[in-house]
Scaffold this motif. Structure first.
Motif, short mmCIF file in Angstrom:
data_model
loop_
_atom_site.label_atom_id
_atom_site.label_comp_id
_atom_site.label_asym_id
_atom_site.label_seq_id
_atom_site.Cartn_x
_atom_site.Cartn_y
_atom_site.Cartn_z
N VAL A 115 -4.96 -0.66 -5.13
CA VAL A 115 -6.22 0.00 -4.75
C VAL A 115 -7.43 -0.74 -5.29
CG1 VAL A 115 -6.11 1.62 -6.71
CG2 VAL A 115 -7.43 2.24 -4.69
N CYS B 176 -6.43 5.98 2.88
CA CYS B 176 -5.08 5.75 2.33
C CYS B 176 -4.74 6.75 1.23
CB CYS B 176 -4.97 4.34 1.75
SG CYS B 176 -5.00 3.06 3.00
N ASN B 177 -5.76 7.39 0.66
CA ASN B 177 -5.53 8.43 -0.36
C ASN B 177 -4.63 7.92 -1.50
OD1 ASN B 177 -6.00 10.92 -1.37
ND2 ASN B 177 -4.48 11.99 -0.13
N PHE B 178 -5.00 6.76 -2.04
CA PHE B 178 -4.18 6.15 -3.10
C PHE B 178 -4.27 6.93 -4.40
CE2 PHE B 178 -5.18 2.03 -0.77
CZ PHE B 178 -3.90 1.81 -0.33
N ARG C 87 -9.95 2.36 2.50
CA ARG C 87 -9.37 2.77 1.22
C ARG C 87 -9.29 4.29 1.09
NH1 ARG C 87 -12.14 0.64 -4.19
NH2 ARG C 87 -12.24 -1.20 -2.86
N PRO D 184 0.81 -1.22 0.00
CA PRO D 184 0.00 0.00 0.00
C PRO D 184 0.85 1.27 0.00
CG PRO D 184 -0.59 -1.47 1.83
CD PRO D 184 0.69 -1.96 1.26
N ASN E 182 1.09 1.95 -3.45
CA ASN E 182 -0.04 1.48 -4.28
C ASN E 182 0.52 0.76 -5.50
OD1 ASN E 182 -2.56 1.10 -5.45
ND2 ASN E 182 -2.59 3.16 -6.36
N GLN F 56 1.28 6.33 -5.21
CA GLN F 56 1.23 7.24 -4.07
C GLN F 56 0.21 6.78 -3.05
OE1 GLN F 56 2.92 9.76 -3.07
NE2 GLN F 56 4.22 10.14 -4.86
N SER F 57 0.43 7.20 -1.82
CA SER F 57 -0.53 6.96 -0.74
C SER F 57 -0.21 7.94 0.38
CB SER F 57 -0.40 5.53 -0.21
OG SER F 57 0.83 5.44 0.53
#
Ligand SMILES: Cc1cc2nc3c(=O)[nH]c(=O)nc-3n(C[C@H](O)[C@H](O)[C@H](O)COP(=O)(O)OP(=O)(O)OC[C@H]3O[C@@H](n4cnc5c(N)ncnc54)[C@H](O)[C@@H]3O)c2cc1C
Length: 344
Positions: free
Chosen positions: A147, A171-173, A168, A135, A138, A177-178
């Motif tokens: 994701v 996590c701001n995928f 989810r 994660p 991602n 990026q996350s």
């Protein structure tokens, strides 16, 4: 000699001084840490942090070391993530949810799900590293990203000193990026839950898979992905590398149009938001770096996006090579490349 921190009644964390990380990074750089430790249980995270703080040292977690560039010496505690475990935790008519310990090997976890008759991760086969790091950037390959299958994870928050659950959204995928990439070292992922669809359809859109028949099974896709990856990428066990060294740049449609006008063969991939993703490998190859060497460091002959350790490369050489590439690509195309592996 070893230092044992017994900070909770039941959990002991052993710190090994002058810890050799050379065998724990896929670039094969010579590197050591002031202390090393191994986390095999989520309950060890808190005492480990307490011990690092008592020694007034920073703490970083390492999985397989396949997405890092290690400095020769890390003046802190490096904890190797080894929490194991995999289990089906729930099933509904639409999905099966599987939970993994963060120290599970990613590729083995993918193979296990497919062997259990739970397809959905096969396009992500063959990516080195651990479940807990997946994660962080991602991970993605062959038309699929983490994701797409992610449910939630549990992490130890070293700032709040508490276990926290991320769904989810939290996590701001996005592309590689996350939230975890933006806060390096703050969270120690200890477990990850993934959702596998009961009504599975093969994802064959990506080049390399689109020759497979539509009724192909997941095991065949897995084997094909592994074979295609092996044909394209140097094996890090023989020639040290960290996979793709730069992100594929995403630029505005205007910038992409200007570049295409002067470079008609330039690959570009439209994004949902109207921008365009460019091929970093193509930009690097056009800048004349494929097969380039700088001391022990170099650019793979097989794939211009992969920086390699041809033998005895140092972190300084890798950094100098990366700098030469980014400058050349910026001068020639006006595009900034962003390094993918983290410098630790
Ligand atoms: C040959 C090769 C091919 C690759 N192909 C791909 C690909 O197709 N797609 C792709 O996305 N990536 C790819 N990668 C990059 C890499 O495999 C992935 O990023 C992988 O998820 C890194 O896992 P790791 O356990 O090795 O992480 P590490 O390199 O050990 O760590 C990477 C980062 O995650 C952090 N981290 C590690 N574990 C945890 C944890 N439990 N909790 C919190 N933070 C943690 C580390 O501190 C570091 O910041 C490739 C790498 C190689 C060498």
């Amino acid at each position: 000699m070893s230092v044992t921190a017994s900070l909770s009644a039941s959990h002991h964390v052993e710190l090994t001084p002058d810890f050799d990380l050379s065998a724990h990074n896929t670039l094969g750089l010579e590197a050591r840490a002031r202390f090393g430790a191994t986390i095999t249980n989520a309950n060890e995270a808190a005492p480990l942090l307490e011990e690092a703080r008592r020694l007034d040292l920073p703490l970083r977690v390492l999985g397989g070391g396949s997405n890092v560039v290690l400095r020769p010496f890390y003046d802190g505690v490096v904890a190797r993530m080894s929490i194991k475990g995999r289990a089906v935790v729930s099933q509904t008519p639409s999905e099966t949810v599987v939970e993994f310990g963060a120290g599970e090997d990613w590729h083995e976890a993918v193979c296990w799900t497919v062997a259990q008759g739970l397809p959905g991760l096969e396009n992500l086969a063959g990516i080195p590293g651990t479940m807990g790091a997946a994660p962080v950037q991602n991970i993605g390959a062959y038309g699929c990203e983490l994701v797409d299958r992610f449910v939630s994870l549990v992490a130890f928050d070293t700032s709040e000193q508490a276990m926290v659950t991320f769904d989810r959204a939290a996590c701001n995928f996005s592309y590689r990026q996350s939230v975890f990439k933006g806060t390096p070292g703050r969270f120690i992922v200890v477990s990850v839950k993934l959702s596998l669809p009961r009504e599975w359809r093969p994802n064959l859109a990506y080049p390399g898979l689109n020759q497979l028949p539509e009724d192909v099974d997941a095991a065949t896709i897995l084997d094909t992905v592994v074979a295609v990856r092996q044909s394209k990428l140097p094996d890090w066990r023989r020639t040290g590398n960290a996979g793709s060294f730069f992100h594929n740049p995403i630029v505005s449609a205007d910038v992409a149009n200007q570049l295409t006008a002067s470079h008609i063969n330039m690959p570009r991939y439209p994004q949902a938001d109207g921008r365009a993703k460019l091929s970093a490998a193509w930009l690097i190859e056009q800048s004349g770096f494929k097969g380039y060497r700088l001391g022990g460091a170099g650019v793979s002959e097989r794939h211009a996006l992969v920086l390699v350790n041809n033998g005895g490369a140092t972190q300084a050489e890798i950094a100098e090579l990366a700098e030469r590439i980014t400058s050349a690509v910026r001068d020639r195309f006006g595009v900034s490349l962003v390094q993918e592996p983290e410098l630790i």
